[in-house]
Design an enzyme around this catalytic site. Structure first.
Site, PDB file in Angstrom:
ATOM      1  N   GLY A   1       0.766  -1.348  -0.129  1.00 36.78           N
ATOM      2  CA  GLY A   1      -0.116   0.068  -0.183  1.00 36.78           C
ATOM      3  C   GLY A   1       0.826   1.324   0.042  1.00 36.78           C
ATOM      4  O   GLY A   1       0.444   2.518  -0.598  1.00 36.78           O
TER       5      GLY A   1
ATOM      6  N   ASP B   1       0.974   3.160   4.621  1.00 33.68           N
ATOM      7  CA  ASP B   1      -0.061   3.764   3.806  1.00 33.68           C
ATOM      8  C   ASP B   1      -1.146   4.140   4.999  1.00 33.68           C
ATOM      9  O   ASP B   1      -1.711   5.358   4.551  1.00 33.68           O
ATOM     10  CB  ASP B   1      -0.648   2.674   2.779  1.00 33.68           C
ATOM     11  CG  ASP B   1      -0.999   1.546   3.241  1.00 33.68           C
ATOM     12  OD1 ASP B   1      -0.695   1.280   4.608  1.00 33.68           O
ATOM     13  OD2 ASP B   1      -1.599   0.501   2.558  1.00 33.68           O
TER      14      ASP B   1
ATOM     15  N   ASP C   1      -4.858   1.663  10.882  1.00 34.80           N
ATOM     16  CA  ASP C   1      -6.171   1.421  11.095  1.00 34.80           C
ATOM     17  C   ASP C   1      -6.480   0.975  12.308  1.00 34.80           C
ATOM     18  O   ASP C   1      -6.635   1.922  13.234  1.00 34.80           O
ATOM     19  CB  ASP C   1      -6.764   0.516   9.866  1.00 34.80           C
ATOM     20  CG  ASP C   1      -8.271   0.189  10.085  1.00 34.80           C
ATOM     21  OD1 ASP C   1      -9.177   0.960  10.310  1.00 34.80           O
ATOM     22  OD2 ASP C   1      -8.549  -1.131   9.818  1.00 34.80           O
ATOM     23  N   THR C   2      -6.515  -0.328  12.741  1.00 33.04           N
ATOM     24  CA  THR C   2      -6.557  -0.676  14.054  1.00 33.04           C
ATOM     25  C   THR C   2      -5.130  -0.431  14.760  1.00 33.04           C
ATOM     26  O   THR C   2      -5.121  -0.347  16.107  1.00 33.04           O
ATOM     27  CB  THR C   2      -6.786  -2.476  14.206  1.00 33.04           C
ATOM     28  OG1 THR C   2      -5.632  -2.956  13.446  1.00 33.04           O
ATOM     29  CG2 THR C   2      -8.106  -2.893  13.592  1.00 33.04           C
ATOM     30  N   GLY C   3      -4.137  -0.520  14.059  1.00 36.06           N
ATOM     31  CA  GLY C   3      -2.822  -0.104  14.295  1.00 36.06           C
ATOM     32  C   GLY C   3      -2.007  -1.474  14.731  1.00 36.06           C
ATOM     33  O   GLY C   3      -0.747  -1.487  14.848  1.00 36.06           O
TER      34      GLY C   3
ATOM     35  N   LYS D   1      -6.714   6.469  10.874  1.00 37.64           N
ATOM     36  CA  LYS D   1      -8.143   6.307  11.453  1.00 37.64           C
ATOM     37  C   LYS D   1      -8.319   6.496  12.747  1.00 37.64           C
ATOM     38  O   LYS D   1      -8.253   5.351  13.389  1.00 37.64           O
ATOM     39  CB  LYS D   1      -9.016   5.220  10.719  1.00 37.64           C
ATOM     40  CG  LYS D   1      -8.995   5.134   9.361  1.00 37.64           C
ATOM     41  CD  LYS D   1      -9.826   3.768   8.962  1.00 37.64           C
ATOM     42  CE  LYS D   1      -9.692   3.338   7.408  1.00 37.64           C
ATOM     43  NZ  LYS D   1     -10.486   2.178   7.250  1.00 37.64           N
TER      44      LYS D   1
ATOM     45  N   ARG E   1      -5.212   0.827  -6.814  1.00 34.64           N
ATOM     46  CA  ARG E   1      -3.993   1.406  -6.384  1.00 34.64           C
ATOM     47  C   ARG E   1      -3.352   2.485  -7.270  1.00 34.64           C
ATOM     48  O   ARG E   1      -2.739   3.431  -6.870  1.00 34.64           O
ATOM     49  CB  ARG E   1      -2.839   0.468  -6.166  1.00 34.64           C
ATOM     50  CG  ARG E   1      -3.286  -0.795  -5.205  1.00 34.64           C
ATOM     51  CD  ARG E   1      -2.085  -1.455  -5.081  1.00 34.64           C
ATOM     52  NE  ARG E   1      -1.993  -2.991  -4.446  1.00 34.64           N
ATOM     53  CZ  ARG E   1      -2.217  -2.963  -3.176  1.00 34.64           C
ATOM     54  NH1 ARG E   1      -1.951  -1.847  -2.523  1.00 34.64           N
ATOM     55  NH2 ARG E   1      -2.291  -4.314  -2.598  1.00 34.64           N
TER      56      ARG E   1
END
Ligand code: IMP
Length: 178
Positions: free
Chosen positions: A45, A101, A104-106, A132, A166
């Site tokens: 990503g 990139d 999100d949750t980490g 996020k 992408r």
């Protein structure tokens, strides 16, 4: 470029991304002045972000990549992370900048920080294009954040959904995944 129908809206267009990448490069130059760094891009990503960011960094920078797979069911993480390809550069004693990139949750970034720390770097910091905060499940120190976003599924500029999108120059959100 015509956007596919399942795209909800443009979150950040190519100009906004380029401006922010330039700013991040300037912050990184200041932080690593006089010492340089090893930039580790997280595949797949972050391949475009890494390529653009390193060209905005003027201090000496060595570049390597790591590939991590974070398994998903639809657009949700399963939590299982696999190291598909490790870095080749020796980490010990070096100043490492992980280029992500999206956090999100980490969980993926946490996994990578722990993996690098075992190899005794001088320092490890993280630069992520997107973050996020509403979805974060584990603590990850983020030194540089391109953009914070809500809980939407973002694609483009290197980020994919099922291998697609992408190559979009903008970062957009998907209707079907949000
Ligand atoms: P985390 O471990 O939950 O932080 O997830 C990190 C990885 O999930 C990223 O490197 C992406 O590959 C993927 N991911 C999470 N959210 C998104 C998104 O909104 N769009 C595209 N990929 C995402």
């Amino acid at each position: 470029m015509k956007l596919p129908d399942e795209i909800d809206c443009v979150l950040f267009d190519a100009k906004a991304i380029a401006d922010r990448v330039g700013e991040l490069g300037r912050f990184i130059d200041i932080a690593y002045a006089g010492k340089g760094l090893v930039a580790i891009g997280v595949l797949k990503g972050a391949f475009i972000f890494t390529a653009d960011l390193v060209r905005k960094i003027n201090v000496p920078v060595e570049i390597d990549f790591v590939e991590l797979a974070s398994y998903m069911v639809d657009t949700k993480r399963s939590g299982e992370i696999v190291l598909e390809q490790d870095v080749e550069i020796k980490i010990k004693g070096r100043d490492i900048l992980i280029i992500e990139d999206i956090v999100d949750t980490g969980l993926t970034t946490r996994f990578l920080i722990d993996h690098i720390n075992i190899q005794e770097p001088a320092s490890v910091e993280v630069c992520t294009l997107l973050y996020k905060p509403a979805r974060q499940r584990v603590d990850v120190p983020l030194s540089y954040v391109g953009f914070e976003i809500d809980d939407v599924f973002a694609v483009g500029y290197g980020l994919d959904y099922g291998g697609k999108y992408r190559n979009l120059p903008d970062i957009v959100s998907l209707t079907s995944a949000s």
